[in-house]
Design a protein around this motif. Structure first.
Motif, short mmCIF file in Angstrom:
data_model
loop_
_atom_site.label_atom_id
_atom_site.label_comp_id
_atom_site.label_asym_id
_atom_site.label_seq_id
_atom_site.Cartn_x
_atom_site.Cartn_y
_atom_site.Cartn_z
N ARG A 159 0.82 -1.21 0.00
CA ARG A 159 0.00 0.00 0.00
C ARG A 159 0.86 1.26 0.00
N GLN A 160 2.09 1.17 0.50
CA GLN A 160 2.98 2.32 0.54
C GLN A 160 3.88 2.40 -0.69
N GLY A 161 3.68 1.50 -1.66
CA GLY A 161 4.43 1.58 -2.91
C GLY A 161 5.58 0.61 -3.04
N PHE A 162 5.83 -0.21 -2.03
CA PHE A 162 6.89 -1.21 -2.13
C PHE A 162 6.50 -2.26 -3.16
N ARG A 163 7.50 -2.75 -3.89
CA ARG A 163 7.26 -3.80 -4.88
C ARG A 163 8.21 -4.96 -4.64
N VAL A 164 7.74 -6.16 -4.93
CA VAL A 164 8.57 -7.35 -4.76
C VAL A 164 9.76 -7.28 -5.71
N ASP A 165 10.95 -7.51 -5.16
CA ASP A 165 12.18 -7.46 -5.94
C ASP A 165 12.77 -8.86 -6.12
N ARG A 166 12.71 -9.67 -5.04
CA ARG A 166 13.28 -11.02 -5.12
C ARG A 166 12.79 -11.86 -3.93
N ILE A 167 13.09 -13.13 -4.00
CA ILE A 167 12.71 -14.07 -2.94
C ILE A 167 13.97 -14.67 -2.34
N ASP A 168 14.03 -14.69 -1.02
CA ASP A 168 15.11 -15.37 -0.31
C ASP A 168 14.51 -16.68 0.21
N LYS A 169 14.68 -17.72 -0.59
CA LYS A 169 14.06 -19.00 -0.26
C LYS A 169 14.64 -19.58 1.03
N ARG A 170 13.75 -20.12 1.86
CA ARG A 170 14.07 -20.79 3.11
C ARG A 170 14.67 -19.86 4.17
N PHE A 171 14.54 -18.55 4.01
CA PHE A 171 15.12 -17.58 4.94
C PHE A 171 14.71 -17.86 6.38
N PHE A 172 13.42 -18.01 6.62
CA PHE A 172 12.94 -18.18 7.99
C PHE A 172 13.34 -19.54 8.56
N LEU A 173 13.50 -20.53 7.71
CA LEU A 173 13.96 -21.84 8.17
C LEU A 173 15.43 -21.79 8.55
N ARG A 174 16.23 -21.02 7.80
CA ARG A 174 17.67 -20.92 8.07
C ARG A 174 17.99 -20.03 9.26
N ASN A 175 17.19 -19.01 9.50
CA ASN A 175 17.58 -17.96 10.44
C ASN A 175 16.83 -17.93 11.77
N TYR A 176 15.81 -18.75 11.93
CA TYR A 176 15.05 -18.76 13.17
C TYR A 176 14.91 -20.19 13.68
N PRO A 177 15.31 -20.43 14.92
CA PRO A 177 15.25 -21.80 15.45
C PRO A 177 13.82 -22.30 15.64
N PRO B 222 9.75 -22.18 14.52
CA PRO B 222 8.92 -21.84 13.35
C PRO B 222 8.17 -20.52 13.57
N ILE B 223 8.04 -19.74 12.52
CA ILE B 223 7.23 -18.53 12.55
C ILE B 223 5.94 -18.88 11.82
N VAL B 224 4.84 -18.90 12.57
CA VAL B 224 3.55 -19.34 12.03
C VAL B 224 2.58 -18.18 12.07
N GLU B 225 1.92 -17.92 10.94
CA GLU B 225 0.89 -16.89 10.85
C GLU B 225 -0.35 -17.50 10.22
N GLY C 62 -1.92 -20.03 10.96
CA GLY C 62 -1.81 -21.47 10.85
C GLY C 62 -0.86 -21.99 9.79
N VAL C 63 -0.11 -21.09 9.13
CA VAL C 63 0.82 -21.48 8.07
C VAL C 63 2.22 -21.01 8.45
N GLN C 64 3.20 -21.90 8.30
CA GLN C 64 4.58 -21.55 8.63
C GLN C 64 5.21 -20.70 7.52
N GLN C 65 5.82 -19.59 7.94
CA GLN C 65 6.58 -18.77 7.00
C GLN C 65 7.90 -19.50 6.71
N LYS C 66 8.23 -19.62 5.44
CA LYS C 66 9.49 -20.27 5.06
C LYS C 66 10.38 -19.34 4.26
N ASP C 67 9.80 -18.68 3.27
CA ASP C 67 10.57 -17.80 2.38
C ASP C 67 10.34 -16.34 2.75
#
Length: 160
Positions: free
Chosen positions: A112-130, A132-135, A137-142
């Motif tokens: 809404r503020q004008g940001f646009r998707v530039d790229r995906i960092d696959k498996r970021f949340f799996l690599r960097n957080y011990p 799971p980050i769940v929102e 009911g779905v786990q964030q992975k990328d």
């Protein structure tokens, strides 16, 4: 609601507020002291915060933005982000970048503020957080990397 936004030292930003946006206290501590910090006050009470860190090529990264739970969905986050975007533009930066999950209200908030998707960092949340980050009911992975360009050109092609 009257809102005052001030830039201040990292010590003025409550850690519990920062942990709403980034659940890793170690990660927050790692970037906090290298960053510009903004605090939003309503009636002299801290209701929001935002942390910015310079990265390469004249780009600034939005590391953290959070609003206290009792004040969420009241427009404070939008007002805080608009204020910070103006400050980043005034500083002469080429753009602003943020990383967020691939779904959820945060993604819509930035778009809404004008940001646009530039790229995906696959498996970021799996690599960097011990844990799971769940929102919703779905786990964030990328992580999606979004950019807001101030000069109308591609900011950079970093590899992550």
């Amino acid at each position: 609601m009257p809102l005052k936004i001030d830039e201040g030292p990292p010590s003025e930003v409550p850690m519990d507020l920062l942990l709403l946006a980034d659940p890793s206290e170690d990660a927050v501590k790692e970037y906090l002291n290298q960053s510009r910090c903004f605090v939003a006050y309503a009636n002299d009470v801290v209701v929001g915060s935002c942390v910015l860190k310079p990265i390469e090529g004249g780009v600034v990264e939005l590391m953290n933005i959070a609003v206290s739970p009792s004040n969420q969905r009241s427009g404070i986050g939008t007002r805080l982000l608009r204020n910070v975007i103006d400050k980043v533009k005034e500083s002469g930066a080429r753009g602003l970048e943020v990383g967020t999950g691939t779904f959820g209200y945060q993604l819509t908030f930035y778009q809404r503020q004008g940001f646009r998707v530039d790229r995906i960092d696959k498996r970021f949340f799996l690599r960097n957080y011990p844990e799971p980050i769940v929102e919703d009911g779905v786990q964030q992975k990328d992580m999606l990397r979004l950019t807001l360009e101030f000069c109308g050109e591609i900011l950079h092609q970093r590899t992550v």
